[in-house]
Design a protein around this motif. Structure first.
Motif, PDB file in Angstrom:
ATOM      1  N   GLY A   1     -14.931 -41.852 -51.010  1.00  0.00           N
ATOM      2  CA  GLY A   1     -15.331 -40.758 -51.891  1.00  0.00           C
ATOM      3  C   GLY A   1     -15.333 -41.085 -53.371  1.00  0.00           C
ATOM      4  N   PRO A   2     -14.267 -41.682 -53.897  1.00  0.00           N
ATOM      5  CA  PRO A   2     -14.261 -41.954 -55.339  1.00  0.00           C
ATOM      6  C   PRO A   2     -15.418 -42.851 -55.781  1.00  0.00           C
ATOM      7  N   LEU A   3     -15.725 -43.879 -55.000  1.00  0.00           N
ATOM      8  CA  LEU A   3     -16.834 -44.772 -55.342  1.00  0.00           C
ATOM      9  C   LEU A   3     -18.167 -44.045 -55.215  1.00  0.00           C
ATOM     10  N   ARG A   4     -18.349 -43.325 -54.101  1.00  0.00           N
ATOM     11  CA  ARG A   4     -19.620 -42.616 -53.893  1.00  0.00           C
ATOM     12  C   ARG A   4     -19.786 -41.491 -54.904  1.00  0.00           C
ATOM     13  N   ALA A   5     -18.696 -40.792 -55.235  1.00  0.00           N
ATOM     14  CA  ALA A   5     -18.775 -39.708 -56.222  1.00  0.00           C
ATOM     15  C   ALA A   5     -19.223 -40.264 -57.568  1.00  0.00           C
ATOM     16  N   ARG A   6     -18.702 -41.421 -57.954  1.00  0.00           N
ATOM     17  CA  ARG A   6     -19.093 -42.050 -59.219  1.00  0.00           C
ATOM     18  C   ARG A   6     -20.585 -42.406 -59.180  1.00  0.00           C
TER      19      ARG A   6
END
Length: 156
Positions: A132-137
């Motif tokens: 999530g953190p990578l995809r959200a960025r």
């Protein structure tokens, strides 16, 4: 308003244009290739010819701008001219995520918010926990790019 708790996010850009002018860009899925860094083309499908609730289209996506490349089936879920355009991505049976645009008049122009939210299934929650953190960025950056490109067109 952040949607992180509901497995999503949003970006807002003010545009010096009326909601009606911006609407023409956000609701014409055939123009998304001009703006999005990932979805390089889209077409109306299943007999649909324009934006209305229940209309179908497919987006041709190059994930993260590098691949893999695939077609994503989409269905319009909210369509209120000059206010909101939203669509689900997935099959008839399973919605993977939802994307959309909200338009709000402000200071002689329009706040344009692009947003996404994922379904709340366990597999999706696990995916979001890990990646999530990578995809959200990536999604935030892509939404900002999309909106800035739309801004350049609608303000020219």
């Amino acid at each position: 308003m952040k949607l992180r708790q509901s497995l999503g996010d949003e970006v807002t850009v003010w545009m010096d244009a009326s909601p009606e002018a911006v609407w023409d860009l956000v609701s014409d899925v055939t123009r998304i290739g001009e703006f999005s860094p990932e979805t390089f083309e889209a077409k109306w499908t299943r007999g649909s010819t324009g934006p209305e609730v229940g209309a179908f289209f497919a987006g041709h996506v190059k994930r993260n701008g590098v691949g893999p490349t695939y077609w994503s089936p989409c269905r319009v879920t909210a369509c209120e001219e000059g206010k909101v355009f939203e669509f689900s991505v997935g099959t008839d049976a399973v919605t993977v995520n939802n994307w959309g645009y909200r338009l709000s008049p402000r200071e002689g122009g329009t706040d344009v918010t692009e947003f996404f939210r994922l379904d709340g299934s366990l597999p999706t929650r696990l995916y979001w926990l890990v990646l999530g953190p990578l995809r959200a960025r990536t999604n935030r950056s892509g939404m900002r790019t999309t909106l800035e490109r739309m801004k350049a067109v609608v303000e020219s």
